[in-house]
Motif scaffolding. Structure first.
Motif, PDB file in Angstrom:
ATOM      1  N   GLN A  35       0.856  -1.174   0.000  1.00 17.19           N
ATOM      2  CA  GLN A  35       0.000   0.000   0.000  1.00 17.19           C
ATOM      3  C   GLN A  35       0.901   1.235   0.000  1.00 17.19           C
ATOM      4  N   LEU A  36       0.713   2.100  -0.977  1.00 15.21           N
ATOM      5  CA  LEU A  36       1.556   3.285  -1.065  1.00 15.21           C
ATOM      6  C   LEU A  36       1.095   4.320  -0.057  1.00 15.21           C
ATOM      7  N   ALA A  42       7.172   7.412  -3.862  1.00 14.16           N
ATOM      8  CA  ALA A  42       8.028   7.777  -4.981  1.00 14.16           C
ATOM      9  C   ALA A  42       8.015   6.631  -5.963  1.00 14.16           C
ATOM     10  N   GLY A  43       8.209   6.943  -7.240  1.00 14.73           N
ATOM     11  CA  GLY A  43       8.312   5.881  -8.226  1.00 14.73           C
ATOM     12  C   GLY A  43       7.188   5.929  -9.227  1.00 14.73           C
ATOM     13  N   GLY A  44       7.356   5.138 -10.268  1.00  7.23           N
ATOM     14  CA  GLY A  44       6.419   5.183 -11.389  1.00  7.23           C
ATOM     15  C   GLY A  44       5.192   4.337 -11.153  1.00  7.23           C
ATOM     16  N   CYS A  45       4.245   4.454 -12.065  1.00  4.66           N
ATOM     17  CA  CYS A  45       2.986   3.728 -11.977  1.00  4.66           C
ATOM     18  C   CYS A  45       3.025   2.490 -12.881  1.00  4.66           C
ATOM     19  N   PHE A  47       1.424   1.892 -15.635  1.00  3.18           N
ATOM     20  CA  PHE A  47       1.551   2.255 -17.045  1.00  3.18           C
ATOM     21  C   PHE A  47       3.024   2.502 -17.386  1.00  3.18           C
ATOM     22  N   ASP A  48       3.696   3.247 -16.535  1.00  5.34           N
ATOM     23  CA  ASP A  48       5.125   3.515 -16.705  1.00  5.34           C
ATOM     24  C   ASP A  48       5.872   2.185 -16.843  1.00  5.34           C
ATOM     25  N   GLY A 162      -2.220   3.254 -14.965  1.00  5.48           N
ATOM     26  CA  GLY A 162      -1.359   3.679 -13.854  1.00  5.48           C
ATOM     27  C   GLY A 162      -1.888   3.330 -12.488  1.00  5.48           C
ATOM     28  N   PHE A 163      -3.185   3.497 -12.283  1.00  3.71           N
ATOM     29  CA  PHE A 163      -3.708   3.286 -10.925  1.00  3.71           C
ATOM     30  C   PHE A 163      -3.845   1.814 -10.543  1.00  3.71           C
ATOM     31  N   GLY A 165      -1.364  -0.052 -10.016  1.00  5.64           N
ATOM     32  CA  GLY A 165      -0.309  -0.337  -9.047  1.00  5.64           C
ATOM     33  C   GLY A 165       1.003   0.295  -9.434  1.00  5.64           C
ATOM     34  N   VAL A 166       2.091  -0.323  -8.944  1.00  7.21           N
ATOM     35  CA  VAL A 166       3.405   0.280  -9.127  1.00  7.21           C
ATOM     36  C   VAL A 166       4.068  -0.197 -10.425  1.00  7.21           C
ATOM     37  N   LYS A 167       5.241   0.356 -10.679  1.00  3.93           N
ATOM     38  CA  LYS A 167       5.993   0.100 -11.895  1.00  3.93           C
ATOM     39  C   LYS A 167       6.265  -1.385 -12.120  1.00  3.93           C
TER      40      LYS A 167
END
Lengths: 459, 464
Positions: A35-36, A42-45, A47-48, A162-163, A165-167
């Motif tokens: 959980q952010l 910090a960091g990309g999503c 999609f990134d 993107g939403f 989760g994380v990179k």
């Protein structure tokens, strides 16, 4: 359950992931995305992550379906190199407006694919989903299917908004798109017993090219690299490889494991960073190929190559030993690199005063202990302020890290070297490790440090 | 007068445009001890952060409310609350400035209402100023986000009625986002030379001028302080630089009755004469010798540069205010703007000295640039410049392949002079040398000649 949610569940249940296996059934269901913390993240999503994983496929048009932020703020910002097409560096986006948000953006997306095929005629179009278009319910799978049928060309949906989760999750979802729509759809002209795939290598700053000459010398053919300097058709016929190497730790573990399952391609996890690791990887490639029936003379050939190249690398590092002896290095990076470069730094006489283990796995940590002993300073989550203080107090002579902490070092008037993805130098293979030592020396011995640290005459 | 057109393509290719929240965040960075926050998924912040770091080569404080699929659908109140509490706890800023994104605008989060609730629920947060602005990614562009953010500061921070009497020597400056930190330094110096004290809102020259500090800070270091922002209602006058700042200057006037002047640009001779006249009027001080000298230097530079710039065909891709400023200055030196591409609507676009202004992308620009002498756009114009073999002069943001992007000065007499030299030097560096083939006869002449010869032979034959 939506296709995206079920896909994420699939990715989370990764049997080849050690971390995942050690969890209880309940914990595993929760998935591995932490959980952010709002206001402290910090960091990309996702999609990134998907874009990072797939964009190195050079001849494909990468079309981002969403508002301008997703592509407009980020396009062409990495150094994945190409030996051929430059299409992958062209920024394509539907740049949706308010009306699209209200009425839906599917028609615009379909037209965008049409325009791109008419103007650029790429072998395939990859369509990336983003938060806004996912939220309003644009069905990119359906649009891609219709467009592919109409234009007679692969149009691949990459469903990793993107939403989600994380990179890291995005890396895997990108991989899923390849597994679902690309891999196994074409056949190579010919195959050899020496065909391999390299999975999770993005050819940043051309690092693949530091390794490829070694493979050439062994007589090994890279059938496909996923995805550095790859062409669409190479990915499409990558299922005919005899063996695979998985680079970059866990980013594309799902591809490696599923290709083993579906096409019986055995894989191992290896690294191109560090002299010993490079050699181990070459040995493992040879071993897997022999296991798959390649003539075993490749083993001896590999050993000869390793001996010659290791000797050449150590000889190149030798002159730096005297200059770098006793220099203290702070290593802030993730995963594999937290240990794989350590041996070379130590060989050059440097002392590692700390290495970050935030993104490292249990095995990574074990390796650090093995190499650096019990007094290894493993730093879990170092805040910029602490990093700054450590450098300011001169408890380190140089910091090696990613661009994110660059200014922490520079503002503390301390030498810094970029070893993450934004870097311009290539550090893979034997040549890369020599280059790293050379760059460290160049940075530390620059006369600029003395000047910026000296006080103004009136102070 | 230019005709303004909008590209009718479904796919933007090689975007020129950046998003509103990024422009707003950039404005936030001009406030001292501030933590800018994008209310959206963490990628929104991460992309913006990388872009700003590459441009300024500086640490950029920029946070996220880290929205995911579930929190988006359920509403962002909790994430906003957590973000504000976390930031206040960890970074202790004077100001937390929040812009929305496409994601949270599509959902329809009422950020203003949420902030009110958070203030009520957590009285301790009163020690931190909270400002928010609505900036959906799918509307407008970078410049619009900047202008909206500055207007939000005016709405939230300006003290009314003023804490004390009007200060006749204090003036407000509302700079457009096309002014660099270096430009703001120059402007401050000019204003101070007239005995005036400027309050610049926002002041990126304090935070992003690339300086070394003795301490580490997780927030911005330098920029407009809250006290300065409060005090703007007591100023004698407001200078808005760029048409984008007009609504903001109007809001300020409405709130505090400080009269304003919009100066559409500060590059070129006439606009700087206008600036001097304005400052002379406000201060009652005559133009200092320093600027008389600089004006005369600029005249000389214009004479030197016109040989190289005159008659050149230039295409420009930039945000409206910057496009206008560049196009006017180049036209004043005799160049012709053969292509103009921009990112968003502006009342200024009709006045751009070109036949047509296109709201489009770099693919459009590249098409217009065929056969031109110079391209002016941001660093992403490099591939087009290479493909066409036309030199590129980098302007605007992002400039990731040049050092000192934040320190470039193109305003004032001196800045204009240096800008003209830089452009002139590009033409000097890419001269069109004549070769024996330069004046080769065209195919039409050669064909005509060949036909004539054949005819002569035929005529000769007939004679036999």
């Amino acid at each position: 359950m939506s296709t995206l949610t079920s896909k994420i569940q699939v990715v989370f249940e990764e049997p080849a992931c050690g971390k995942n296996l050690s969890k209880s059934e309940k914990e595993r269901k929760k998935g591995c995305t932490k959980q952010l913390a709002p206001g402290a993240a910090a960091g990309g999503c996702a999609f990134d992550g998907a874009k990072i994983a797939l964009q190195p496929i050079t001849d494909v048009a990468h079309l981002v379906h969403g508002p301008i932020a997703c592509e407009g703020n980020s396009w062409d910002n990495r150094h994945a190199l190409s030996s051929g097409s430059a299409t992958y560096r062209t920024g394509f986006t539907t740049d949706i407006n308010e009306l699209d948000v209200v009425y839906g953006g599917e028609k615009r997306l379909y037209k965008a694919v049409k325009e791109i095929i008419e103007k650029y005629n790429p072998p395939a179009v990859f369509v990336y989903q983003t938060c806004v278009t996912a939220l309003i319910g644009d069905d990119i799978e359906a649009v891609c299917k219709a467009a592919a049928k109409k234009f007679g060309k692969p149009v691949i949906p990459v469903n990793s908004p993107g939403f989600a989760g994380v990179k890291n999750l995005g890396n895997k979802l990108g991989g899923e798109a390849l597994l679902d729509y690309v891999i196994g759809t074409q056949e190579p002209e010919y195959t050899t017993p020496y065909d391999i795939n390299i999975i999770g290598e993005y050819n940043l700053s051309g690092e693949l090219w530091q390794v490829k000459p070694l493979l050439d010398a062994m007589g090994v053919r890279v059938l496909a690299c996923l995805s550095g300097d790859a062409k669409y058709r190479e990915v499409a016929y990558s299922h005919r490889a005899r063996a695979a190497m998985m680079v970059c730790s866990k980013a594309m573990i799902n591809i490696a494991r599923k290709m083993e399952e579906r096409y019986q391609i055995p894989y191992f996890e290896g690294s191109f960073y560090g002299i010993g690791d490079m050699s181990d990887s070459l040995r493992e490639i040879a071993r897997l190929l022999v296991m798959r029936g390649a003539p075993d003379d490749i083993l001896a050939r590999t050993e000869k190559l390793i001996a010659a190249e290791e000797a050449r690398a150590w000889a190149s590092i030798e002159p730096y030993k005297a200059r770098l002896k006793g220099k203290k290095v702070l290593l802030i990076t993730g995963g594999v690199k937290s240990w794989s470069v350590v041996a070379a730094l130590q060989e050059a006489g440097m002392e590692i005063v700390g290495t970050s283990v935030k993104k490292s796995t249990k095995e990574d940590k074990a390796r650090i202990k093995e190499i650096m002993g019990d007094e290894a300073h493993m730093l879990d989550d170092m805040r910029p302020r602490e990093m700054y203080q450590m450098l300011k107090d001169a408890r380190a002579d140089i910091m090696l890290s990613g661009g994110r902490s660059q200014f922490v070092a520079l503002k503390a008037k301390m030498p810094w070297l970029d070893i993450n993805q934004e870097r311009h130098h290539a550090y893979a293979g034997y040549a890369g490790m020599v280059k790293l030592i050379e760059e460290i020396d160049k940075t530390i011995s620059n006369p600029v440090w003395e000047q910026v640290r000296s006080k103004a005459p009136w102070e | 007068m230019a005709i303004v057109k909008t590209s009718s393509k479904a796919a933007a290719v090689n975007p020129l445009k950046m998003s509103q929240p990024l422009g707003a965040s950039y404005a936030f960075l001009g406030m001292n001890h501030c933590m800018p926050v994008m209310h959206g998924s963490q990628g929104c912040t991460s992309f913006g952060l990388v872009l700003l770091v590459r441009h300024f080569r500086e640490a950029i404080p920029l946070q996220t409310t880290a929205m995911n699929e579930t929190t988006t659908i359920l509403g962002g109140y909790e994430n906003l609350e957590k973000a504000i509490l976390n930031i206040r706890e960890r970074a202790k800023p004077d100001l937390i400035a929040i812009c929305s994104t496409g994601l949270t605008e599509t959902k329809g989060d009422d950020v203003k209402g949420h902030l009110e609730l958070i203030r009520q629920k957590h009285p301790e947060v009163r020690d931190t100023a909270l400002v928010c602005v609505s900036t959906p990614d799918f509307v407008g562009a970078f410049q619009d986000g900047w202008a909206k953010a500055v207007t939000a500061f005016v709405d939230a921070l300006i003290e009314t009625p003023p804490g004390h009497d009007r200060i006749q020597t204090q003036i407000n400056v509302l700079p457009g986002c096309h002014l660099t930190p270096g430009d703001l330094e120059e402007l401050r110096e000019i204003i101070m030379a007239f005995g005036l004290t400027p309050i610049i809102l926002p002041d990126v020259s304090g935070s992003l001028d690339g300086h070394m500090s003795d301490a580490f800070s997780p927030t911005t270091l330098g920029g407009t302080t809250l006290a300065q922002a409060h005090a703007m209602s007591a100023s004698a006058h407001t200078l808005a630089i760029g048409e984008q700042m007009r609504p903001c200057a109007e809001a300020l006037e409405k709130k505090s009755s400080v009269p304003f002047t919009v100066l559409p640009r500060l590059t070129g001779l006439a606009p700087n004469d206008a600036l001097m006249t304005e400052l002379m009027r406000i201060s009652g001080v005559t133009v200092p010798e320093k600027y008389r000298r600089q004006r005369s230097q600029l005249l000389d530079a214009m004479l030197d540069a016109h040989f190289f710039i005159g008659g050149k065909r230039i295409v420009i891709g930039a945000e409206p205010d910057l496009l206008f400023s560049l196009a006017m200055t180049m036209t004043e030196l005799g160049a012709k703007i053969t292509g103009a591409v921009t990112t968003t609507q502006s009342p200024l676009l009709a006045s751009v000295p070109a036949e047509e202004v296109l709201i489009g992308d770099l693919e459009d620009l590249e098409k217009l640039a065929e056969g031109c002498d110079l391209i002016m756009t941001h660093s992403h114009g490099r591939p087009a410049s290479e493909r066409l073999g036309v030199p590129l002069h980098r302007v605007g943001m992002p400039l990731f392949d040049r050092l000192g992007a934040g320190n470039r000065v193109t305003i004032g007499y001196r800045g204009t002079r240096d800008f003209l030299f830089e452009v002139g030097n590009l033409f000097l560096a890419h001269p069109h040398e004549n070769t024996p083939q330069t004046w080769a006869l065209p195919a039409s002449t050669l064909t005509a000649l060949a036909t004539a010869a054949t005819a002569a032979i035929h005529a000769g034959n007939g004679h036999d």
